[in-house]
Design a protein around this motif. Structure first.
Motif, PDB file in Angstrom:
ATOM      1  N   ASP A   1       0.194  -3.912   6.714  1.00  0.00           N
ATOM      2  CA  ASP A   1      -1.088  -3.838   6.018  1.00  0.00           C
ATOM      3  C   ASP A   1      -0.895  -3.698   4.514  1.00  0.00           C
ATOM      4  N   LEU A   2       0.129  -2.955   4.102  1.00  0.00           N
ATOM      5  CA  LEU A   2       0.334  -2.715   2.679  1.00  0.00           C
ATOM      6  C   LEU A   2       1.178  -3.810   2.045  1.00  0.00           C
ATOM      7  N   ALA A   3       0.740  -4.243   0.860  1.00  0.00           N
ATOM      8  CA  ALA A   3       1.485  -5.233   0.091  1.00  0.00           C
ATOM      9  C   ALA A   3       1.556  -4.759  -1.353  1.00  0.00           C
ATOM     10  N   ILE A   4       2.553  -5.248  -2.081  1.00  0.00           N
ATOM     11  CA  ILE A   4       2.699  -4.880  -3.492  1.00  0.00           C
ATOM     12  C   ILE A   4       1.821  -5.806  -4.324  1.00  0.00           C
ATOM     13  N   ALA A   5       0.816  -5.236  -4.986  1.00  0.00           N
ATOM     14  CA  ALA A   5      -0.123  -6.041  -5.767  1.00  0.00           C
ATOM     15  C   ALA A   5      -0.895  -5.124  -6.705  1.00  0.00           C
ATOM     16  N   ASN A   6      -1.695  -5.729  -7.549  1.00  0.00           N
ATOM     17  CA  ASN A   6      -2.677  -4.960  -8.317  1.00  0.00           C
ATOM     18  C   ASN A   6      -4.023  -5.139  -7.623  1.00  0.00           C
TER      19      ASN A   6
END
Length: 229
Positions: free
Chosen positions: A109-114
């Motif tokens: 579910d979690l991704a690296i982004a702004n």
């Protein structure tokens, strides 16, 4: 210089278009004095169109500030961002008698982004898809896993994306441009999505179908564990 002038012309056209519609709606209110329902519907349309135009202006302002490094990257819930986009766009889809179906198939579910930039990318994908759906052809938003990445796909059912636009997306060289085979399509929206994707070091793709186009964004999955509260 020519391409820069052409890009400015596209930006001017895209920002002028909602203003023209708002002016037409405002003028029509003079003939709706005896119909409260019509006045309420016109008011709702004015609000939704103005909010979309303001979001485009805000996105262009953000592009000018990307070099300042003010948009921090962090683990974000992709599903939560997509839910937020769909909630905000629901009235706009309803007014235009369009719909979009969401399918969340991802385990990461979690991704690296702004979060702000990611919201804008998905928002622009969905607005673009709205132009190319009918009551019979429902657009779709799908989140899935792609190896160590989280992939977001928005599918529409309009004319196939021109090959030169597809190639510019592939090469990361998108400019504000009108899209001849897809009138009404937000060339500005694709330009904004491209700039924000590059900043987030995300992969932006387009898949051409016989009956439309799928726009995809791939973000590196976060190894941080999501906790439910």
């Amino acid at each position: 210089m020519v391409s820069e002038v052409g890009g400015l012309a596209v930006v001017a056209h895209e920002l002028k278009s909602p203003l023209a519609v708002m002016r037409q709606l405002a003028l029509s209110m003079d003939f709706q004095e005896d119909s409260l329902a019509e006045l309420k519907d016109t008011k709702k349309q004015l609000i939704n169109i103005s909010e979309r135009a303001l979001r485009q202006v805000n996105d262009l302002t953000k592009i000018a500030r990307l070099e300042d490094g003010l948009f921090e990257m962090e683990p974000v819930s992709v599903r939560r961002i997509c839910d937020h986009v769909l909630t905000e766009l629901q009235p706009f889809f309803q007014i235009n008698q369009r719909s979009v179906a969401a399918f969340y198939k991802n385990r990461h579910d979690l991704a690296i982004a702004n979060p702000d930039l990611l919201f804008s990318v998905i928002y622009n994908f969905c607005i673009n898809a709205m132009y190319y759906s009918t009551s019979e052809t429902e657009s779709s938003l799908v989140i899935s896993d792609r190896g160590d990445s989280v992939e977001i796909t928005v599918r529409d059912f309009g004319p196939c994306l021109p090959k030169q636009i597809w190639q510019s997306l592939k090469d990361g060289m998108v400019r504000p441009a009108s899209i001849s085979m897809r009138p009404g399509s937000s060339g500005l929206g694709l330009f904004i999505a491209s700039k924000f994707s590059q900043y987030m070091q995300a992969e932006l793709l387009a898949v051409r179908h016989r009956d439309g186009t799928s726009f995809k964004l791939r973000l590196p999955a976060s190894k941080q564990v999501a906790f439910a509260f």
